[in-house]
Design a protein around this motif. Sequence first.
Motif, PDB file in Angstrom:
ATOM      1  N   VAL A  95       0.768  -1.286   0.020  1.00  0.00           N
ATOM      2  CA  VAL A  95       0.075   0.099  -0.055  1.00  0.00           C
ATOM      3  C   VAL A  95       0.786   1.383  -0.008  1.00  0.00           C
ATOM      4  O   VAL A  95       0.592   2.198  -0.711  1.00  0.00           O
ATOM      5  CB  VAL A  95      -0.874  -0.139   1.208  1.00  0.00           C
ATOM      6  CG1 VAL A  95      -1.669   1.256   1.422  1.00  0.00           C
ATOM      7  CG2 VAL A  95      -1.928  -1.077   0.936  1.00  0.00           C
ATOM      8  N   GLN A  96       1.913   1.226   0.806  1.00  0.00           N
ATOM      9  CA  GLN A  96       2.900   2.267   0.858  1.00  0.00           C
ATOM     10  C   GLN A  96       3.537   2.458  -0.437  1.00  0.00           C
ATOM     11  O   GLN A  96       3.859   3.575  -1.221  1.00  0.00           O
ATOM     12  CB  GLN A  96       3.820   2.189   2.000  1.00  0.00           C
ATOM     13  CG  GLN A  96       3.002   2.035   3.400  1.00  0.00           C
ATOM     14  CD  GLN A  96       4.268   1.867   4.647  1.00  0.00           C
ATOM     15  OE1 GLN A  96       5.405   1.646   4.104  1.00  0.00           O
ATOM     16  NE2 GLN A  96       3.751   1.832   5.811  1.00  0.00           N
ATOM     17  N   ARG A  97       4.038   1.348  -1.106  1.00  0.00           N
ATOM     18  CA  ARG A  97       4.851   1.191  -2.203  1.00  0.00           C
ATOM     19  C   ARG A  97       3.647   1.953  -3.493  1.00  0.00           C
ATOM     20  O   ARG A  97       4.237   2.632  -4.396  1.00  0.00           O
ATOM     21  CB  ARG A  97       5.009   0.214  -2.772  1.00  0.00           C
ATOM     22  CG  ARG A  97       6.291  -0.637  -1.881  1.00  0.00           C
ATOM     23  CD  ARG A  97       7.551  -0.103  -2.234  1.00  0.00           C
ATOM     24  NE  ARG A  97       7.942  -0.476  -3.552  1.00  0.00           N
ATOM     25  CZ  ARG A  97       9.032   0.079  -4.112  1.00  0.00           C
ATOM     26  NH1 ARG A  97       9.680   0.923  -3.610  1.00  0.00           N
ATOM     27  NH2 ARG A  97       9.466  -0.296  -5.591  1.00  0.00           N
ATOM     28  N   LEU A  98       2.408   1.741  -3.502  1.00  0.00           N
ATOM     29  CA  LEU A  98       1.603   2.059  -4.088  1.00  0.00           C
ATOM     30  C   LEU A  98       1.250   3.660  -4.135  1.00  0.00           C
ATOM     31  O   LEU A  98       1.471   4.317  -5.234  1.00  0.00           O
ATOM     32  CB  LEU A  98       0.075   1.415  -4.197  1.00  0.00           C
ATOM     33  CG  LEU A  98      -0.980   1.975  -4.996  1.00  0.00           C
ATOM     34  CD1 LEU A  98      -0.712   1.797  -6.467  1.00  0.00           C
ATOM     35  CD2 LEU A  98      -2.347   1.272  -4.592  1.00  0.00           C
ATOM     36  N   GLY A  99       1.296   4.296  -3.090  1.00  0.00           N
ATOM     37  CA  GLY A  99       1.327   5.519  -2.736  1.00  0.00           C
ATOM     38  C   GLY A  99       2.616   6.249  -3.519  1.00  0.00           C
ATOM     39  O   GLY A  99       2.448   7.207  -4.094  1.00  0.00           O
ATOM     40  N   TRP A 100       3.719   5.668  -3.160  1.00  0.00           N
ATOM     41  CA  TRP A 100       5.040   6.207  -3.563  1.00  0.00           C
ATOM     42  C   TRP A 100       5.036   6.222  -5.100  1.00  0.00           C
ATOM     43  O   TRP A 100       5.556   7.238  -5.707  1.00  0.00           O
ATOM     44  CB  TRP A 100       5.967   5.360  -3.072  1.00  0.00           C
ATOM     45  CG  TRP A 100       7.447   5.620  -3.756  1.00  0.00           C
ATOM     46  CD1 TRP A 100       8.238   6.889  -3.519  1.00  0.00           C
ATOM     47  CD2 TRP A 100       8.052   4.938  -4.792  1.00  0.00           C
ATOM     48  NE1 TRP A 100       9.289   6.827  -4.365  1.00  0.00           N
ATOM     49  CE2 TRP A 100       9.182   5.721  -5.044  1.00  0.00           C
ATOM     50  CE3 TRP A 100       7.717   3.641  -5.579  1.00  0.00           C
ATOM     51  CZ2 TRP A 100      10.302   5.261  -5.967  1.00  0.00           C
ATOM     52  CZ3 TRP A 100       8.802   3.039  -6.172  1.00  0.00           C
ATOM     53  CH2 TRP A 100       9.795   3.721  -6.752  1.00  0.00           C
ATOM     54  N   LYS A 101       4.679   5.112  -5.925  1.00  0.00           N
ATOM     55  CA  LYS A 101       4.748   4.977  -7.352  1.00  0.00           C
ATOM     56  C   LYS A 101       3.733   6.102  -7.891  1.00  0.00           C
ATOM     57  O   LYS A 101       4.237   6.476  -9.005  1.00  0.00           O
ATOM     58  CB  LYS A 101       4.378   3.459  -7.782  1.00  0.00           C
ATOM     59  CG  LYS A 101       4.800   3.190  -9.070  1.00  0.00           C
ATOM     60  CD  LYS A 101       6.226   3.410  -9.538  1.00  0.00           C
ATOM     61  CE  LYS A 101       6.861   2.538  -9.025  1.00  0.00           C
ATOM     62  NZ  LYS A 101       6.563   1.083  -9.461  1.00  0.00           N
TER      63      LYS A 101
END
Length: 319
Positions: A95-101
């Motif tokens: 979920v955090q990676r999705l926000g960053w990407k």
Amino acid sequence: MNSAAAGLVLRSLRATRRPLPLLSRPPPMRLPTRRTLTTSPAARSKQAADDPEFVSVLDGPARIVRVGGERKFTPLMVLLALMPIVAFGLGTWQVQRLGWKTQLIAKLEDRLLRDPLPLPPQIDPAAIHDFDYRRVRASGRFRHDQEMLVGPRLQDGKDGYMVVTPLERGGGASTILVNRGWISKQHRSQASRPQGLPTGHVTVEGLLREPWKKNMFTPDNRPERGEFFFPDVHEMAALTGSQPVWVEETVVPDFMRMMHYEANGIPYGRAAEVNLRNNHAHYILTWYGLSAATAIMFYMVMKKPSSNVARRMHASREV
């Protein structure tokens, strides 16, 4: 009674008399033998209560018995208990990676909307990170004698190469590396594609990109044989006397134009778009789904049916 009447009565009795059935003799009853624990008469007469050291089970300390039966936590059960936690943590990380990407792609797409930026004579390689996917413009002369083909590269199921040519800008400006685009395998030789070798002063418009990162499965380049499997920007810059600056030439997507370029061996550049992969939403569903599934499995294992002893204890408590 005369003799004739007596004879008649005797014959009548003989006619009506029937033989009695034979009675079978029942087998003799066998009494069960009495087994004794000891053969000594003194031991047979001694009772447990006569022993001063005898302790009854009722006199012993009370013990707590688990009604559901004993649970042995095997390594498999410990692993099954940890899997929901680990999978949930990985899902949260995605979920955090999705926000960053998502933010990164939005930032890079915003750079594409800006007008092309003329490259300065000297470029600081450390500043390229802040200008990744920035549209730039550069002019100079292509050094086709230092051309490098990176491949094989597939495009629409066809085998080919990526054409990398140094652009000599002159006037005290540094030489940079330009990824001109893709050509088919049949045009590997420069003699087969004279239209794809522009001479004189040219202007290139493309995307300024950070150096590529090599993965562990890609073999090493063999520049002495002219074989490049991976665009190692620093290695190519050292071979051609260029700065480690990588520019990808862009074109407007056009099918007829692409067919013409492919037939004549003219490198066909890429579209001006962000091509970063963003599969984190799929990973989120995968990890959270695995967490829920393993949690249900662990609950079912812990709540398995009780044994016969446990059921009898439940029944005795309800009476």
